[in-house]
Design an enzyme around this catalytic site. Structure first.
Site: not given
Length: 326
Positions: A112, A251, A281
């Site tokens: 990520c 993020h 996500n």
């Protein structure tokens, strides 16, 4: 030494929307359970679009937004943990699709945090070479590494891609980075690869680790600490007060992580841009998707001070201070 600025953005997400209510029909969960613990309402899941396709579409948008041609690109970096192939790289495949015949191309894997790492690598390569323009892409097809029987993880992730184009400029743009890794805690967020088998070795060790596995409590604790450390470091390097920062684009993992980080920084959570309610996500794609969405909405003006900050598997984390230039 030349300055480096963001001159264009792009993104792509699949049309297929998977709601919390739908997930409640395949695993033991509910919209209320997912929403209150993560902030996620829905996510986009591929119905055939692979990582290369999504990366390519985001690249085309970014090139158009930057008002350049593909053959103007000198560098393509794709951050992904879900490539379609071991070789050629996703970046080389994107090069082929868009016709960026002059670009040096490679992939990086930093989960990520990948887009942040990609920006830092690109800035270093542009500043220290003849290269002038770079395309950085975060692209993920996470639905293929999600265990759709694990209610703790399958509700979190989505598919998509985002891109940004960097260029040498006279004016200041990308200012300071803070990037770190902590492999000592890597076991808290994992996903296996190929089984370690060949004709000379039979090993079942990886057979049960082909999906994303996460220690949620440890990752939550890590994320809040990593985001806070990164933002404090960037403030120190830039001498920015948080009151001067228009947006923090983090993020997009969990709304509670963002809320706890805002409290730790003693700032309003509204300073953090969030779109995880729509996309979940998307790992390396989450920050560039959010950045492109903000650009399209006209939320950013020239000389706005923004901070991008990411964290993820590895464990990895990092951030960057940017004076917006579009």
């Amino acid at each position: 030494m030349s300055n480096i600025s963001v001159i264009g953005t792009g993104s792509y997400v699949p049309n297929n929307i998977i709601t919390n209510d739908f997930l409640s029909t395949i695993v033991d969960t509910s919209d209320e359970w997912i929403r209150t613990r993560t902030g996620i309402l829905e996510r986009r899941i591929s119905k055939g679009e692979n990582t290369i396709y999504m990366a390519t579409e985001s690249a085309k948008e970014a090139i158009k937004n930057a008002n350049i041609e593909a053959n103007d690109l000198d560098l393509i970096i794709v951050a992904t943990l879900t490539p379609d192939n071991f070789m050629p790289s996703t970046a080389c495949s994107v090069q082929k699709e868009i016709g960026a015949i002059n670009a040096l191309c490679f992939d990086i894997s930093a989960a990520c945090s990948g887009f942040i790492y990609g920006l830092e690598i690109a800035c270093s390569m542009l500043k220290n070479s003849f290269r002038n323009k770079a395309l950085i892409i975060g692209a993920e097809n996470l639905s293929k590494i999600v265990d759709w029987e694990d209610r703790n993880t399958c509700v979190l992730f989505g598919d998509g891609a985002g891109a940004a184009i960097l260029s040498k400029t006279k004016e200041e743009g990308i200012l300071e980075f803070h990037s770190r890794s902590n492999g000592l805690k890597g076991e808290h967020l994992t996903c296996g690869a190929l089984e370690a088998n060949n004709i000379f070795n039979k090993d079942d060790m990886l057979k049960n680790n082909k999906f994303i596995k996460m220690n949620g409590k440890e990752i939550f604790r890590f994320a809040v600490g990593a985001m806070s450390e990164t933002i404090y470091s960037i403030q120190e390097k830039t001498k920015w007060d948080l009151s001067e920062v228009k947006y923090i684009i983090s993020h997009q993992a969990n709304s509670r992580i963002i809320e706890y980080t805002a409290k730790k920084l003693n700032t309003n959570k509204d300073k953090f841009y969030m779109n995880l309610d729509k996309y979940g996500n998307t790992s390396a794609a989450s920050i560039p998707i959010a950045l492109d969405e903000m650009n399209k909405k006209g939320l950013l003006n020239k000389q706005d001070k923004i901070i991008l900050v990411g964290f993820g598997g590895g464990l990895t984390f990092g951030g960057v201070a940017i004076l917006w230039s579009i």
